[in-house]
Motif scaffolding. Sequence first.
Motif, PDB file in Angstrom:
ATOM      1  N   THR A  44       0.858  -1.250  -0.041  1.00 55.70           N
ATOM      2  CA  THR A  44      -0.184  -0.180  -0.169  1.00 55.70           C
ATOM      3  C   THR A  44       0.876   1.196   0.051  1.00 55.70           C
ATOM      4  N   VAL A  45       0.524   2.108  -0.834  1.00 59.88           N
ATOM      5  CA  VAL A  45       1.385   3.504  -0.729  1.00 59.88           C
ATOM      6  C   VAL A  45       0.270   4.560  -0.776  1.00 59.88           C
ATOM      7  N   VAL A  46       0.500   5.443  -0.064  1.00 58.41           N
ATOM      8  CA  VAL A  46      -0.186   6.820   0.404  1.00 58.41           C
ATOM      9  C   VAL A  46       0.560   7.894  -0.070  1.00 58.41           C
ATOM     10  N   VAL A  47      -0.017   8.591  -1.283  1.00 56.24           N
ATOM     11  CA  VAL A  47       0.609   9.606  -2.036  1.00 56.24           C
ATOM     12  C   VAL A  47      -0.243  10.961  -1.909  1.00 56.24           C
ATOM     13  N   ARG A  48       0.342  12.222  -1.944  1.00 56.66           N
ATOM     14  CA  ARG A  48      -0.157  13.156  -2.130  1.00 56.66           C
ATOM     15  C   ARG A  48      -0.131  13.656  -3.483  1.00 56.66           C
ATOM     16  N   GLY A  50       0.219  14.638  -7.067  1.00 58.60           N
ATOM     17  CA  GLY A  50       1.266  15.377  -7.698  1.00 58.60           C
ATOM     18  C   GLY A  50       2.366  15.045  -7.266  1.00 58.60           C
ATOM     19  N   ASP A  51       2.618  14.249  -5.876  1.00 62.65           N
ATOM     20  CA  ASP A  51       4.063  13.816  -5.802  1.00 62.65           C
ATOM     21  C   ASP A  51       4.526  12.500  -6.428  1.00 62.65           C
ATOM     22  N   PRO A  52       5.810  11.948  -5.938  1.00 64.81           N
ATOM     23  CA  PRO A  52       6.078  10.822  -6.856  1.00 64.81           C
ATOM     24  C   PRO A  52       5.612   9.679  -5.983  1.00 64.81           C
ATOM     25  N   ALA A  53       5.686   8.507  -6.752  1.00 63.39           N
ATOM     26  CA  ALA A  53       5.175   7.164  -6.182  1.00 63.39           C
ATOM     27  C   ALA A  53       5.815   6.308  -6.646  1.00 63.39           C
ATOM     28  N   SER A  54       6.224   4.854  -5.802  1.00 61.62           N
ATOM     29  CA  SER A  54       6.781   3.869  -6.545  1.00 61.62           C
ATOM     30  C   SER A  54       6.492   2.770  -5.393  1.00 61.62           C
ATOM     31  N   ALA A  55       6.698   1.332  -6.148  1.00 63.54           N
ATOM     32  CA  ALA A  55       6.754   0.014  -5.363  1.00 63.54           C
ATOM     33  C   ALA A  55       7.462  -0.825  -6.459  1.00 63.54           C
ATOM     34  N   ASN A  56       7.544  -1.921  -5.737  1.00 62.63           N
ATOM     35  CA  ASN A  56       8.463  -2.995  -6.563  1.00 62.63           C
ATOM     36  C   ASN A  56       7.524  -4.247  -6.461  1.00 62.63           C
ATOM     37  N   CYS A  57       7.817  -4.957  -7.450  1.00 65.86           N
ATOM     38  CA  CYS A  57       7.093  -6.282  -7.834  1.00 65.86           C
ATOM     39  C   CYS A  57       8.206  -7.342  -7.663  1.00 65.86           C
ATOM     40  N   TRP A  86       7.873  -0.173 -10.203  1.00 63.43           N
ATOM     41  CA  TRP A  86       6.990   0.850 -10.891  1.00 63.43           C
ATOM     42  C   TRP A  86       7.208   1.929 -10.186  1.00 63.43           C
ATOM     43  N   SER A  87       7.118   3.148 -10.842  1.00 68.16           N
ATOM     44  CA  SER A  87       7.188   4.464 -10.459  1.00 68.16           C
ATOM     45  C   SER A  87       6.684   5.560 -11.075  1.00 68.16           C
ATOM     46  N   LEU A  88       6.235   6.698 -10.520  1.00 70.03           N
ATOM     47  CA  LEU A  88       5.819   7.943 -11.221  1.00 70.03           C
ATOM     48  C   LEU A  88       6.498   9.089 -10.506  1.00 70.03           C
ATOM     49  N   GLU A  89       6.709   9.895 -11.327  1.00 72.98           N
ATOM     50  CA  GLU A  89       7.407  11.406 -10.841  1.00 72.98           C
ATOM     51  C   GLU A  89       6.246  12.212  -9.964  1.00 72.98           C
ATOM     52  N   HIS A  90       5.115  12.124 -10.933  1.00 72.08           N
ATOM     53  CA  HIS A  90       4.114  13.052 -10.421  1.00 72.08           C
ATOM     54  C   HIS A  90       2.618  12.172 -10.473  1.00 72.08           C
ATOM     55  N   LEU A  91       2.217  11.688  -9.250  1.00 74.14           N
ATOM     56  CA  LEU A  91       0.818  10.943  -9.513  1.00 74.14           C
ATOM     57  C   LEU A  91      -0.300  11.779  -9.711  1.00 74.14           C
ATOM     58  N   THR A  92      -1.062  11.795 -10.857  1.00 79.19           N
ATOM     59  CA  THR A  92      -2.101  12.662 -11.126  1.00 79.19           C
ATOM     60  C   THR A  92      -3.291  11.940 -11.499  1.00 79.19           C
ATOM     61  N   LEU A 114      -1.659  -3.244  -6.457  1.00 75.41           N
ATOM     62  CA  LEU A 114      -0.729  -2.328  -5.499  1.00 75.41           C
ATOM     63  C   LEU A 114      -2.008  -1.342  -5.120  1.00 75.41           C
ATOM     64  N   LYS A 115      -2.284  -1.239  -3.759  1.00 70.17           N
ATOM     65  CA  LYS A 115      -3.196  -0.176  -3.349  1.00 70.17           C
ATOM     66  C   LYS A 115      -2.685   1.025  -3.037  1.00 70.17           C
ATOM     67  N   VAL A 116      -3.277   2.020  -3.828  1.00 66.31           N
ATOM     68  CA  VAL A 116      -2.627   3.438  -3.948  1.00 66.31           C
ATOM     69  C   VAL A 116      -3.796   4.404  -3.465  1.00 66.31           C
ATOM     70  N   ILE A 117      -3.692   4.908  -2.333  1.00 67.45           N
ATOM     71  CA  ILE A 117      -4.421   6.207  -1.633  1.00 67.45           C
ATOM     72  C   ILE A 117      -3.848   7.468  -1.843  1.00 67.45           C
ATOM     73  N   VAL A 118      -4.526   8.120  -2.843  1.00 66.21           N
ATOM     74  CA  VAL A 118      -4.246   9.544  -3.106  1.00 66.21           C
ATOM     75  C   VAL A 118      -4.895  10.520  -2.180  1.00 66.21           C
TER      76      VAL A 118
END
Length: 321
Positions: A44-48, A50-57, A86-92, A114-118
């Motif tokens: 699980t990733v918690v992302v603001r 517009g901020d970057p996000a990443s995880a590994n499989c 998997w990664s993003l510089e800006h999660l929108t 992958l559970k993502v909470i924006v």
Amino acid sequence: MSAPLRLTMEMMRSEQFLSVLFLLSPSVYTYYIAECPLVIQPDTVVVRFGDPASANCIVSEDHMGIGWEASEGSVDMEQDVQFIPWSLEHLTDWEIQPKCYGNFMISPHCEKELKVIVYKTPDSVSISAVNHTDPMLEGEQYQLQCEVENIAPVQNLTVKCADDGAQYSCVAELELGPEGPEPHPADTSEPLTITVHYSPSFVGPLEEQREVIEGEEGSLLNCHANGNPPPEYSWTSPLGQEEKSSPELKISTSLSPGTHTYTCSASNDLGSKTKKFTVEVIATGGPIVLWSVIGVGILVAVVLIVGYIFLKSRAHGNSII
């Protein structure tokens, strides 16, 4: 080796292999699907926003390729790797659902999400009184409204009202679970100052007693009261006159010996309170003066006696010489 398994091995060259495998060995097929060997870290990733996000499989078994499927940042399948990021510089993307997938010899295809909470903190937080602009009255009920603009996710929002006695503030807080930031993201409104009108109340007791010497000057009576609007004061003296004044009043020096009563009234638009002062005027020749005279007399007598004894002892000493 049992007959069903021999039948499976004999038909491996047939185009019907997969269907026969499923029909003859359903327990084996179900096992590998349930135990998909892919592991996502963190899960699980918690992302603001517009901020970057990443995880590994990560995979610990042999495979024919693993990759990521996502609306943003998808990764093509790769072979001969033990993990794929998997990664993003800006999660929108508010609804993004990245999935890691892999192909395996026995379990042809499996995937994990992958559970993502924006989240997004509010553009503004404000507090106001509902349908009311005048000063509030003590004992009445009023409704305060807290407005939070553009915050997400709404289901994770907690709104609190902070009261310090004279001002109220609204706090918008996002509770994003154990994976979220600590302390919780929170925004506080500008304070709302509440003006409350209330009737007068006295600081001290409602009755007081005083003793003064006849003709004594400078003794004050104080009946200060709290109230909003600030109260006005009026006094009734033993001579009968009523005068608007401050909360302090000087005792009249023309009062005759005896007991006299002063009454103070503190009033505003919401009510009035009264305080009573009982003043005992002691005559100049009264008990206090009498005891003062007696005290002075005793002191003089003591001084004379001590002086007499001293002189006598000194004269006695000279006679011996």
